[in-house]
Design a protein around this motif. Structure first.
Motif, short mmCIF file in Angstrom:
data_model
loop_
_atom_site.label_atom_id
_atom_site.label_comp_id
_atom_site.label_asym_id
_atom_site.label_seq_id
_atom_site.Cartn_x
_atom_site.Cartn_y
_atom_site.Cartn_z
N ARG A 1 -7.23 11.43 0.60
CA ARG A 1 -8.13 10.55 1.35
C ARG A 1 -8.85 9.59 0.41
O ARG A 1 -8.93 8.39 0.67
N LEU A 2 -9.33 10.12 -0.70
CA LEU A 2 -10.03 9.25 -1.66
C LEU A 2 -9.07 8.27 -2.31
O LEU A 2 -9.40 7.10 -2.52
N ALA A 3 -7.84 8.76 -2.61
CA ALA A 3 -6.84 7.87 -3.21
C ALA A 3 -6.54 6.72 -2.26
O ALA A 3 -6.45 5.56 -2.67
N TRP A 4 -6.39 7.04 -0.98
CA TRP A 4 -6.15 5.99 0.01
C TRP A 4 -7.30 4.99 0.00
O TRP A 4 -7.09 3.78 -0.03
N ALA A 5 -8.54 5.49 0.00
CA ALA A 5 -9.70 4.60 0.08
C ALA A 5 -9.75 3.67 -1.14
O ALA A 5 -9.95 2.46 -1.00
N PHE A 6 -9.54 4.23 -2.31
CA PHE A 6 -9.57 3.41 -3.53
C PHE A 6 -8.40 2.43 -3.55
O PHE A 6 -8.57 1.26 -3.92
N LEU B 1 0.83 -1.19 0.00
CA LEU B 1 0.00 0.00 0.00
C LEU B 1 0.88 1.25 0.00
O LEU B 1 0.63 2.20 -0.75
N ALA B 2 1.93 1.22 0.85
CA ALA B 2 2.79 2.40 0.96
C ALA B 2 3.45 2.70 -0.38
O ALA B 2 3.46 3.85 -0.84
N ILE C 1 -10.29 3.36 10.76
CA ILE C 1 -9.35 4.12 11.60
C ILE C 1 -8.60 5.14 10.74
O ILE C 1 -8.51 6.32 11.07
N VAL C 2 -8.05 4.67 9.62
CA VAL C 2 -7.28 5.59 8.78
C VAL C 2 -8.17 6.73 8.28
O VAL C 2 -7.80 7.89 8.31
N ASP C 3 -9.38 6.37 7.86
CA ASP C 3 -10.26 7.39 7.31
C ASP C 3 -10.68 8.40 8.36
O ASP C 3 -10.55 9.60 8.17
#
Ligand code: ADP
Ligand code: MG
Lengths: 250, 256
Positions: A179-184, A62-63, A230-232
């Protein structure tokens, strides 16, 4: 009642109902194990470190994937915000690509990179890049013209104007884009791991399912959900709120 | 002449693709240190005129010269204060004031300079606040400090106090007059308030609308501080009102 206590109460009732149903055999233990068994599966997984290694493996991908997505997305976003031709062409294509779930690319990615980590990371990158690019574009295009006029009267222009005014003025959109990039990317990662190779949370989920270990399946699902929220909520929404306040948007 | 504006014209295309003349044959000049108000009904092209002097908007024809130099681009010799403070919300008050001088000064000098000007607008205490934490009147004072810190020879102000309440505005009038007296800047001050223009300036240029032209140019010879000469101010006010009346009627008839 405070939100937090409402939430705790809600989950307590949910787990209580789940335990009750399992105890009274409302459903088959094999198909839907009791909370105790799920907890035990999680405990074993943590104790023998397999789940920890899975977590580390997933987060590493992910990172890597998300960092590349954020950088690439920012670069593309700046280009389509600044050039109308690029916006009319690349911008239109991004909108189309954005509507395709990135997991759809997996068969191609496996052909290109083989059944390995690279294919998964590729999916993660695709998941985050487009949404980041589109948000950066919106951010740059929506900078108040007054800010730019004011900066120009203070001798700022060109790259200096971009670096000191346009970019910081777009920060709220940059945060939302991230935030959206992380979610996707997170969803793409789980789907990719589920369908390709391990180690990783998604892979363990499928592995457990293949061996009929439903307790572990549900356990891993819970981990995925908990990390996601949690991240969101604890990280991104908090940053978003602070930025919105500082930038005078609320 | 310090500032010379010569036969300035500005035309825009309306959304219906028709050419509309916003400014027509505007010519005037200003001496160094003069405080000039430009007064006119809204929509007469005051902001456009100031924007051309700032170098933000190109003119259709005609020239603007400051100390003999033709103005084409924005420059630090001309500071601008907009109707809205236009402070950068991601910077603190002092960082905002440092913004225009960050490159040419060391951190220490820039800080000292910014502090001096914050002192001038009496906001030293708020140096480390963010813009959203201070009132609109304070924000506008920061914007004035930010324009002055570049040490421009010309200060352009576009209805800077228009959005403020009456009391705050009166206080800022006094402060601005002091700043002008102490720094000897040439000021072009745009307003649609007759009282404000008479209270502050050496000269009032009255503009008419559609197209924007200069109707008259009135010298204000009332000694300062002007609060002591209320009668003279009121007399001038009604004199200017006569010029503006027909223009305001023109706007109203157009709107109804
Ligand atoms: N960029 C622009 N394009 C088209 N019309 C404009 C533009 N800027 C101003 N105008 C028009 O010019 C006229 C004068 O505007 P402005 O200079 O803002 O007047 P004022 O400041 O006196 O109220 C208005 O009718 C406005 O609609
Ligand atoms: Mg205006």
């Amino acid at each position: 009642m405070k939100t937090i206590s409402k939430r705790i109460l809600f989950f307590a009732i949910l787990i209580g109902f789940w335990s009750l149903g399992s105890a009274l055999n409302w459903w088959s233990e094999v198909l839907f194990p009791s909370p105790i068994n799920v907890f035990q599966a999680l405990f074993t997984g943590v104790k023998d470190m397999t789940l920890i290694y899975d977590l580390i493996a997933s987060f590493r991908r992910l990172a890597i994937g998300l960092s590349i997505a954020l950088i690439l997305g920012t670069a593309i976003g700046v280009i389509i915000a600044k050039s109308k031709t690029a916006d009319d062409t690349i911008g239109a294509m991004l909108l189309a690509l954005q509507s395709v779930p990135s997991i759809v690319w997996l068969p191609l990615a496996i052909m290109w990179f083989g059944l390995n980590e690279k294919a998964v990371i590729f999916i993660v990158i695709l998941g985050g890049t487009f949404v980041m690019a589109l948000n950066i574009r919106t951010g740059i295009k929506n900078v108040q013209p007054l800010f730019i006029r004011a900066a120009r009267t203070m001798g700022s222009n060109g790259l200096d104007l971009f670096r000191r005014v346009i970019f910081p003025a777009s920060v709220p959109h940059i945060v939302t884009g991230s935030r959206l990039a992380w979610a996707f990317s997170w969803r793409a990662l789980m789907a990719g791991e589920l369908l390709s190779t391990g180690p990783g949370l998604g892979y363990t989920l499928r592995y457990a399912s293949d061996f009929g270990d439903m307790s572990l399946v549900i356990g891993v699902m819970i981990i995925i959900g908990v990390i996601g929220s949690i991240v969101d909520q604890l990280i991104f929404q908090r940053i978003e709120k602070n930025v919105a306040k500082r930038w005078g948007l609320v | 002449m310090f500032l010379t504006i010569d036969k300035l014209n500005k035309q825009f295309y309306t959304p219906e693709k028709q050419l509309s003349t916003v400014l027509k044959d505007i010519s005037f000049s200003a001496d160094e240190g003069e405080f000039i108000s430009i007064l006119g009904p809204s929509g007469c092209g005051k902001s456009t005129l100031l924007s051309i002097i700032a170098g933000l908007t190109p003119s259709t024809s005609g020239t603007v010269e400051v100390q003999g130099n033709r103005i084409i681009h924005p420059g630090k010799d001309r500071g601008m204060v907009f109707q809205e403070p236009a402070l950068f919300p991601w910077l603190t008050v002092i960082e905002n004031v440092i913004f225009p001088i960050k490159k040419e000064h060391s951190k220490k000098t820039a800080n000292e300079l910014a502090n001096n000007y914050l002192k001038m607008v009496q906001l030293s205490k708020y140096a480390h606040h963010y813009p959203h934490e201070i009132s609109g009147g304070m924000q506008q004072r920061v914007a004035i400090a930010r324009a002055l810190v570049m040490n421009p020879s010309l200060l352009l102000m576009d209805e800077p106090f228009g959005a403020l309440d009456e009391q705050t505005r009166s206080r800022l009038h006094v402060q601005l007059e002091h700043i002008w007296r102490d720094t000897k800047k040439t000021i072009i001050f745009i307003t649609h308030s007759i009282t404000e223009s008479i209270k502050l300036s050496d000269r009032v240029i009255v503009m008419g609308t559609q197209p924007g032209v200069i109707l008259t140019d009135i010298k204000i010879d009332i000694p300062r501080p002007r609060e002591k000469h209320k009668e003279q101010m009121i007399k001038l006010e009604s004199q200017i009102m006569v010029h503006l009346k027909s223009e305001i009627d023109k706007v109203i008839s157009e709107e109804t």
